[in-house]
Design a protein around this motif. Structure first.
Motif, PDB file in Angstrom:
ATOM      1  N   GLU A   1      -6.566   1.094  -1.418  1.00  0.00           N
ATOM      2  CA  GLU A   1      -6.781   0.304  -0.198  1.00  0.00           C
ATOM      3  C   GLU A   1      -7.730  -0.860  -0.451  1.00  0.00           C
ATOM      4  O   GLU A   1      -7.588  -1.935   0.149  1.00  0.00           O
ATOM      5  CB  GLU A   1      -7.337   1.200   0.909  1.00  0.00           C
TER       6      GLU A   1
ATOM      7  N   LYS B   1      -6.363  -4.414   1.014  1.00  0.00           N
ATOM      8  CA  LYS B   1      -6.813  -4.619   2.392  1.00  0.00           C
ATOM      9  C   LYS B   1      -6.995  -6.091   2.719  1.00  0.00           C
ATOM     10  O   LYS B   1      -6.694  -6.534   3.839  1.00  0.00           O
ATOM     11  CB  LYS B   1      -8.129  -3.870   2.612  1.00  0.00           C
TER      12      LYS B   1
ATOM     13  N   TYR C   1       0.827  -1.217   0.000  1.00  0.00           N
ATOM     14  CA  TYR C   1       0.000   0.000   0.000  1.00  0.00           C
ATOM     15  C   TYR C   1       0.859   1.264   0.000  1.00  0.00           C
ATOM     16  O   TYR C   1       0.527   2.256  -0.674  1.00  0.00           O
ATOM     17  CB  TYR C   1      -0.924  -0.028   1.216  1.00  0.00           C
TER      18      TYR C   1
END
Length: 410
Positions: free
Chosen positions: A237, A241, A230
């Motif tokens: 994101e 994630k 990231y």
């Protein structure tokens, strides 16, 4: 009486009819089954067929064959170390060949690795004996010393394993089976557990429990990779994630629509390994599978060599709430896990941690074991003069030792 002439066409038709009549089963064609259609059998799709038809990683398979030879050498070394004088006769070792798992003669195996085993003629008994070379003995002592020095990391791995379990307990037999994979000493029950009673305690002779949960350790290894992706690659994101690193083996065939399915799976939310889902049970099958993938990923990340035999991995199914067929699940994600059938066992390997058959981020215990593997890979190369038999000088006189050196087997 009319004569019958057999032309080539008639002979072929007659042979076909005779073949039908001479069959062992019922008639394939006839007045009673001419309207029966032959059913097409659907190919069997099971974990075994998918395992046989998977895309193989030849470098990892080759590594597993080399590690199998190292395990056999260590098993023979264990048998020799159990003898009173630190050596064993080749005749005695041949009786234990099947216990070690060797499929070749013990003499041929010992001669393949002169950097590990030294064969010589006993000066008194006049038979061929074997002992461990000083190189191998030093590496074994070095491995034990490194494991003792990294005791804090070992305790941390045990605590994280207990935090992965449902109720903070693990079976001692399951831990014993994976002690080498976790970098535990053989006497960890008496050397490590009593000194860390504030973190670990034996609830019963067969159960190890966690005293208190440490939230600072409740960070999976995959989370560090996601943070790096990231921040360094400036990815969204939503893409990082819940994502996993994917690394397919060379030659893997990507079917139509596979990329879109993989992208959707990478974005699929799931309960992370150290998070408890008792308050929010998972009913979606894909999310449940992704949670198990995360647990297996973290479990393999906690091992020294980022691999574990599939049979031993199954001992943690109930403790980690992985009530699925692990082999089928692992085969569904070839970009994350690889099952190698080489080395006389099925071994699960974390693909992202290996490059060209070597661990990308080595650790002290792995470095020592790699030195042992280098002795296996050396084979008979760079073999100098035989090591002297000075270790017997205290038991025998100088004349016997001189005779011993003259009768050494190369």
């Amino acid at each position: 009486m009319a004569s019958i002439t057999f032309s080539p066409g008639n002979l072929h038709a007659l042979s076909v009819r005779l073949g039908i009549l001479g069959g062992t089963g019922a008639f394939q064609y006839g007045p009673f089954n001419c309207g029966v259609q032959r059913r097409w059998k659907k190919p069997v799709d099971s974990a075994r067929t998918r395992l046989e038809g998977r895309t193989r990683d030849h470098r990892l398979d080759k590594l597993m064959v080399q590690l199998r030879n190292l395990r056999h050498a260590l098993a023979v070394r264990e048998l020799i170390s159990q003898q009173r004088n630190g050596y064993a006769s080749v005749q005695l070792l041949s009786k234990w060949r099947h216990e070690v798992g060797l499929n070749i003669e013990i003499g041929a195996f010992l001669k393949k690795y002169p950097h590990i085993f030294q064969i010589y003629m006993h000066p008194v008994k006049r038979n061929h004996c074997c002992k461990i070379t000083q190189k191998m003995a030093d590496l074994i002592a070095e491995e034990d010393a490194v494991i003792r020095e990294n005791e804090a990391d070992t305790v941390q791995r045990l605590k994280k394993l207990l935090m992965l379990s449902m109720n903070g307990t693990l079976n001692m037999h399951a831990l014993w089976l994976v002690r080498r994979e976790l970098g535990l000493p053989d006497d960890y029950r008496s050397s490590i557990l009593p000194k860390h009673g504030h973190d670990l305690y034996l609830e019963s002779p067969d159960t190890l429990s966690l005293v208190a949960r440490d939230d600072e350790l409740a960070v999976a290894k995959i989370e560090e990779w996601r943070k790096k992706e990231y921040t360094e690659k400036w990815l969204a994101e939503s893409e990082t994630k819940y994502a996993f690193p994917i690394n397919f083996p060379t030659g893997y065939k990507i079917e139509k629509g596979f990329r879109e399915k993989l992208k959707n799976w990478q974005r699929l939310p799931y309960t992370k390994p150290y998070e408890k889902n008792a308050l929010h049970p998972i009913h979606n099958v894909e999310r449940l599978e992704k949670r198990i993938v995360g647990i297996l990923h973290e479990l393999l990340s906690l091992t020294v060599e980022k691999m574990i035999p599939l049979e031993r991995l199954s001992h943690f199914r109930r403790a980690f709430n992985m009530e699925v067929n692990l082999q089928e699940l692992l085969l569904k994600y070839p970009g994350i896990f690889y099952i190698s059938t080489k080395g006389s066992a099925q071994t699960v390997i974390l693909r992202e941690r290996y490059s060209k058959g070597c661990l990308i981020e080595p650790n002290p215990v792995y470095d020592v074991r790699r030195k042992m593997l280098d002795l296996i890979l050396s084979g008979c190369r760079n073999v100098g003069e035989p090591e002297s038999a000075a270790w017997l000088t205290e038991e025998y006189d100088e004349g016997s030792c001189h005779e011993l050196q003259n009768n050494m087997c190369q």
